[in-house]
Design a protein around this motif. Structure first.
Motif, PDB file in Angstrom:
ATOM      1  N   LEU A   1       0.720  -1.244  -0.076  1.00 35.31           N
ATOM      2  CA  LEU A   1      -0.040   0.146   0.094  1.00 35.31           C
ATOM      3  C   LEU A   1       0.753   1.320  -0.012  1.00 35.31           C
ATOM      4  CD1 LEU A   1      -2.828   1.502   0.328  1.00 35.31           C
ATOM      5  CD2 LEU A   1      -2.401   1.181   2.669  1.00 35.31           C
ATOM      6  N   LEU A   2       1.860   1.382   0.707  1.00 32.63           N
ATOM      7  CA  LEU A   2       2.851   2.472   0.838  1.00 32.63           C
ATOM      8  C   LEU A   2       3.471   2.576  -0.695  1.00 32.63           C
ATOM      9  CD1 LEU A   2       4.547   4.686   2.399  1.00 32.63           C
ATOM     10  CD2 LEU A   2       6.217   2.803   2.848  1.00 32.63           C
ATOM     11  N   THR A   3       4.045   1.525  -1.256  1.00 31.56           N
ATOM     12  CA  THR A   3       4.569   1.589  -2.688  1.00 31.56           C
ATOM     13  C   THR A   3       3.354   2.394  -3.625  1.00 31.56           C
ATOM     14  OG1 THR A   3       5.933  -0.319  -2.165  1.00 31.56           O
ATOM     15  CG2 THR A   3       5.461   0.270  -4.578  1.00 31.56           C
ATOM     16  N   ARG A   4       2.043   1.810  -3.445  1.00 33.62           N
ATOM     17  CA  ARG A   4       1.062   2.473  -4.355  1.00 33.62           C
ATOM     18  C   ARG A   4       0.909   3.930  -3.960  1.00 33.62           C
ATOM     19  NH1 ARG A   4      -1.921  -2.177  -3.160  1.00 33.62           N
ATOM     20  NH2 ARG A   4      -3.482  -1.326  -2.026  1.00 33.62           N
ATOM     21  N   MET A   5       1.079   4.058  -2.736  1.00 29.49           N
ATOM     22  CA  MET A   5       0.619   5.605  -2.422  1.00 29.49           C
ATOM     23  C   MET A   5       1.861   6.398  -2.874  1.00 29.49           C
ATOM     24  SD  MET A   5      -0.973   5.006   1.751  1.00 29.49           S
ATOM     25  CE  MET A   5       0.760   5.470   2.183  1.00 29.49           C
ATOM     26  N   ILE A   6       3.067   5.915  -2.892  1.00 31.66           N
ATOM     27  CA  ILE A   6       3.877   6.687  -3.546  1.00 31.66           C
ATOM     28  C   ILE A   6       4.114   6.764  -5.095  1.00 31.66           C
ATOM     29  CG2 ILE A   6       6.535   6.998  -3.597  1.00 31.66           C
ATOM     30  CD1 ILE A   6       6.733   5.304  -0.834  1.00 31.66           C
ATOM     31  N   GLU A   7       3.682   5.637  -5.501  1.00 35.19           N
ATOM     32  CA  GLU A   7       3.936   5.552  -6.922  1.00 35.19           C
ATOM     33  C   GLU A   7       2.765   6.091  -7.796  1.00 35.19           C
ATOM     34  OE1 GLU A   7       5.489   1.649  -8.021  1.00 35.19           O
ATOM     35  OE2 GLU A   7       7.488   2.559  -7.510  1.00 35.19           O
TER      36      GLU A   7
ATOM     37  N   LEU B   1       5.854   9.014  -7.968  1.00 36.88           N
ATOM     38  CA  LEU B   1       7.288   8.969  -7.785  1.00 36.88           C
ATOM     39  C   LEU B   1       7.816   7.420  -7.686  1.00 36.88           C
ATOM     40  CD1 LEU B   1       8.724  11.367  -4.899  1.00 36.88           C
ATOM     41  CD2 LEU B   1       9.454  11.327  -7.410  1.00 36.88           C
ATOM     42  N   PRO B   2       8.846   6.919  -8.458  1.00 42.91           N
ATOM     43  CA  PRO B   2       9.259   5.651  -8.372  1.00 42.91           C
ATOM     44  C   PRO B   2       9.559   5.312  -6.958  1.00 42.91           C
ATOM     45  CG  PRO B   2      10.561   6.736 -10.141  1.00 42.91           C
ATOM     46  CD  PRO B   2       9.696   7.549  -9.344  1.00 42.91           C
TER      47      PRO B   2
ATOM     48  N   MET C   1       6.620  15.419   8.190  1.00 42.97           N
ATOM     49  CA  MET C   1       5.295  15.718   7.736  1.00 42.97           C
ATOM     50  C   MET C   1       4.778  14.183   8.555  1.00 42.97           C
ATOM     51  SD  MET C   1       2.233  16.286   6.650  1.00 42.97           S
ATOM     52  CE  MET C   1       2.305  17.794   6.051  1.00 42.97           C
ATOM     53  N   PRO C   2       4.203  14.116   9.471  1.00 41.21           N
ATOM     54  CA  PRO C   2       3.617  12.985  10.137  1.00 41.21           C
ATOM     55  C   PRO C   2       2.060  12.563   9.231  1.00 41.21           C
ATOM     56  CG  PRO C   2       3.596  14.726  11.850  1.00 41.21           C
ATOM     57  CD  PRO C   2       3.632  15.413  10.529  1.00 41.21           C
ATOM     58  N   THR C   3       2.205  11.202   9.016  1.00 43.77           N
ATOM     59  CA  THR C   3       0.735  10.902   8.510  1.00 43.77           C
ATOM     60  C   THR C   3       0.397   9.456   8.923  1.00 43.77           C
ATOM     61  OG1 THR C   3      -0.470  10.597   6.323  1.00 43.77           O
ATOM     62  CG2 THR C   3       1.719   9.707   6.452  1.00 43.77           C
ATOM     63  N   PHE C   4      -0.747   8.963   8.827  1.00 44.84           N
ATOM     64  CA  PHE C   4      -1.150   7.744   9.073  1.00 44.84           C
ATOM     65  C   PHE C   4      -0.209   6.469   8.487  1.00 44.84           C
ATOM     66  CE2 PHE C   4      -5.403   9.506   8.959  1.00 44.84           C
ATOM     67  CZ  PHE C   4      -5.686   9.712  10.395  1.00 44.84           C
ATOM     68  N   HIS C   5       0.111   5.563   9.352  1.00 43.22           N
ATOM     69  CA  HIS C   5       0.808   4.072   8.879  1.00 43.22           C
ATOM     70  C   HIS C   5      -0.313   3.312   7.800  1.00 43.22           C
ATOM     71  CE1 HIS C   5       2.848   0.394   9.079  1.00 43.22           C
ATOM     72  NE2 HIS C   5       4.002   1.174   9.810  1.00 43.22           N
ATOM     73  N   PRO C   6       0.568   2.969   6.950  1.00 47.11           N
ATOM     74  CA  PRO C   6      -0.480   2.314   6.002  1.00 47.11           C
ATOM     75  C   PRO C   6      -1.301   0.978   6.740  1.00 47.11           C
ATOM     76  CG  PRO C   6       2.113   2.234   5.215  1.00 47.11           C
ATOM     77  CD  PRO C   6       2.064   2.948   6.419  1.00 47.11           C
TER      78      PRO C   6
ATOM     79  N   TYR D   1     -10.026   1.181   5.978  1.00 47.57           N
ATOM     80  CA  TYR D   1      -9.760   1.582   4.409  1.00 47.57           C
ATOM     81  C   TYR D   1     -10.960   2.386   4.065  1.00 47.57           C
ATOM     82  CZ  TYR D   1      -7.948   0.821  -0.241  1.00 47.57           C
ATOM     83  OH  TYR D   1      -7.212   0.941  -1.313  1.00 47.57           O
ATOM     84  N   THR D   2     -11.048   3.558   4.517  1.00 43.98           N
ATOM     85  CA  THR D   2     -12.117   4.557   4.279  1.00 43.98           C
ATOM     86  C   THR D   2     -11.418   5.451   3.218  1.00 43.98           C
ATOM     87  OG1 THR D   2     -11.495   6.021   5.947  1.00 43.98           O
ATOM     88  CG2 THR D   2     -13.092   4.405   6.353  1.00 43.98           C
ATOM     89  N   GLU D   3     -12.443   5.957   2.458  1.00 41.11           N
ATOM     90  CA  GLU D   3     -12.211   7.311   1.479  1.00 41.11           C
ATOM     91  C   GLU D   3     -11.458   8.292   2.174  1.00 41.11           C
ATOM     92  OE1 GLU D   3     -14.910   7.373  -1.269  1.00 41.11           O
ATOM     93  OE2 GLU D   3     -14.099   9.274  -2.444  1.00 41.11           O
ATOM     94  N   GLN D   4     -11.910   8.504   3.393  1.00 42.39           N
ATOM     95  CA  GLN D   4     -11.673   9.689   4.147  1.00 42.39           C
ATOM     96  C   GLN D   4     -10.035   9.566   4.468  1.00 42.39           C
ATOM     97  OE1 GLN D   4     -12.426  12.712   5.290  1.00 42.39           O
ATOM     98  NE2 GLN D   4     -12.090  12.840   7.481  1.00 42.39           N
ATOM     99  N   ASN D   5      -9.616   8.390   5.200  1.00 45.33           N
ATOM    100  CA  ASN D   5      -8.407   8.252   5.363  1.00 45.33           C
ATOM    101  C   ASN D   5      -7.433   7.959   4.263  1.00 45.33           C
ATOM    102  OD1 ASN D   5      -9.019   8.023   8.289  1.00 45.33           O
ATOM    103  ND2 ASN D   5      -9.213   5.813   8.399  1.00 45.33           N
ATOM    104  N   ARG D   6      -7.904   7.534   3.243  1.00 47.26           N
ATOM    105  CA  ARG D   6      -6.975   7.232   1.928  1.00 47.26           C
ATOM    106  C   ARG D   6      -6.708   8.703   1.516  1.00 47.26           C
ATOM    107  NH1 ARG D   6      -9.811   3.457  -1.621  1.00 47.26           N
ATOM    108  NH2 ARG D   6     -11.635   3.642  -0.103  1.00 47.26           N
ATOM    109  N   ARG D   7      -7.794   9.758   1.565  1.00 48.18           N
ATOM    110  CA  ARG D   7      -7.506  11.083   0.939  1.00 48.18           C
ATOM    111  C   ARG D   7      -6.805  11.953   2.116  1.00 48.18           C
ATOM    112  NH1 ARG D   7     -10.021  15.441   2.562  1.00 48.18           N
ATOM    113  NH2 ARG D   7     -11.379  14.638   3.499  1.00 48.18           N
ATOM    114  N   LEU D   8      -6.775  11.677   3.344  1.00 50.39           N
ATOM    115  CA  LEU D   8      -5.890  12.353   4.156  1.00 50.39           C
ATOM    116  C   LEU D   8      -4.520  12.046   3.802  1.00 50.39           C
ATOM    117  CD1 LEU D   8      -8.066  12.273   7.587  1.00 50.39           C
ATOM    118  CD2 LEU D   8      -7.623  14.157   6.078  1.00 50.39           C
ATOM    119  N   VAL D   9      -4.093  10.739   3.747  1.00 53.49           N
ATOM    120  CA  VAL D   9      -2.884  10.470   3.565  1.00 53.49           C
ATOM    121  C   VAL D   9      -2.273  11.049   2.341  1.00 53.49           C
ATOM    122  CG1 VAL D   9      -1.237   8.443   3.148  1.00 53.49           C
ATOM    123  CG2 VAL D   9      -2.902   8.334   4.822  1.00 53.49           C
ATOM    124  N   TRP D  10      -3.120  10.984   1.302  1.00 53.67           N
ATOM    125  CA  TRP D  10      -2.659  11.409  -0.161  1.00 53.67           C
ATOM    126  C   TRP D  10      -2.442  12.963   0.151  1.00 53.67           C
ATOM    127  CZ3 TRP D  10      -5.982  13.781  -4.345  1.00 53.67           C
ATOM    128  CH2 TRP D  10      -5.372  13.905  -5.600  1.00 53.67           C
ATOM    129  N   GLU D  11      -3.252  13.668   0.761  1.00 54.57           N
ATOM    130  CA  GLU D  11      -3.022  15.129   0.942  1.00 54.57           C
ATOM    131  C   GLU D  11      -1.547  15.360   1.600  1.00 54.57           C
ATOM    132  OE1 GLU D  11      -6.496  16.770   2.940  1.00 54.57           O
ATOM    133  OE2 GLU D  11      -7.609  16.586   1.145  1.00 54.57           O
TER     134      GLU D  11
END
Ligand code: URA
Length: 238
Positions: A115-121, A126-127, A205-210, A217-227
């Protein structure tokens, strides 16, 4: 009780309830009332804060060696040092290796790692190989428990060495333990995520752990990490 005082008391109670709900979300089920600790002593020798200035990842890894400095060494299969670009602008710090990481010797390669890799890529385009990823502790805590304070303090020197060697422009701390460590206090991740801090002059920048995102796995949590990741990537590009 006069009206104003009553309203103030209700506000305090509402704030306290909100805070307790946040802690409960993070899995806190009890408190220990501890005596206030004295502030940490500044280095007495007058030595620079980063004693490892000019260090390299190879030198830090060599110093770590076949580490047996704490009890985590007994249960490990492989030591998990770090992965990625030694000159990365963006560095991610997690908690400690899980099962897959312990078997492979690489950080964040299990489900949370995917999940972390997907969030980054996908999230910040970014690779994964462009960023640097590591953990607070380099050996898997039994049953993936949170690392103990003694384990963290034993391994911290090597995380500091990695930060010193990579000299990232931005550090993203993943979850409460990594964020608490670099912010220097016990934090509630829901409160501090998405806000800028500093560690040794480097923006954090602190964020949620994957793993938390996988559990919730809520849309809200995914959006916050993305931001949070977008803000971190933008600052690293400045
Ligand atoms: N969780 C972490 O904090 N680090 C890893 O490397 C894997 C899972």
């Amino acid at each position: 009780m006069d009206r104003a005082l009553g309203e103030e008391a209700r506000q305090v109670l509402r704030a306290a309830r909100g805070w307790l709900e946040e802690l409960a979300e993070e899995g806190v089920t009890s408190f220990e009332i501890a005596a206030a600790k004295p502030a940490a002593k500044p280095p007495s020798s007058g030595a620079p804060e980063t004693a490892q200035t000019g260090t390299t990842l190879e030198a830090v890894r060599a110093e770590l060696g076949d580490c047996t400095r704490c009890g985590l060494a007994e249960g490990r299969t492989k030591l998990v040092f770090g992965d990625g670009n030694p000159n990365a602008d963006l560095m991610f710090v997690g908690e400690g290796p899980g099962e897959q990481e312990d078997l492979s010797g690489l950080p964040f390669v299990g489900r949370a790692g995917e999940l972390l890799t997907r969030m980054i890529e996908r999230g910040i385009a970014l690779p994964r190989s462009e960023v640097y990823i590591c953990n607070i502790v380099k050996c898997r805590p039994p049953g993936n428990r949170t690392p103990l304070a003694t384990e963290v303090s034993t391994c911290r020197h090597f995380l500091d060495g990695q930060i010193e060697a990579v000299q990232p422009k931005v550090i993203v701390t993943l979850g409460k333990p990594a964020s608490s460590l670099l912010l220097g206090r016990d934090i509630a991740i829901t409160r501090v995520r998405g806000t800028w801090h500093e560690y040794k002059g480097i923006p954090v920048m602190p964020t949620f752990h994957p793993a938390f995102i996988l559990r919730q796995y809520t849309e809200q949590n995914r959006r916050l990490v993305w931001e949070d990741l977008k803000a971190a990537a933008a600052r690293a590009q400045q």
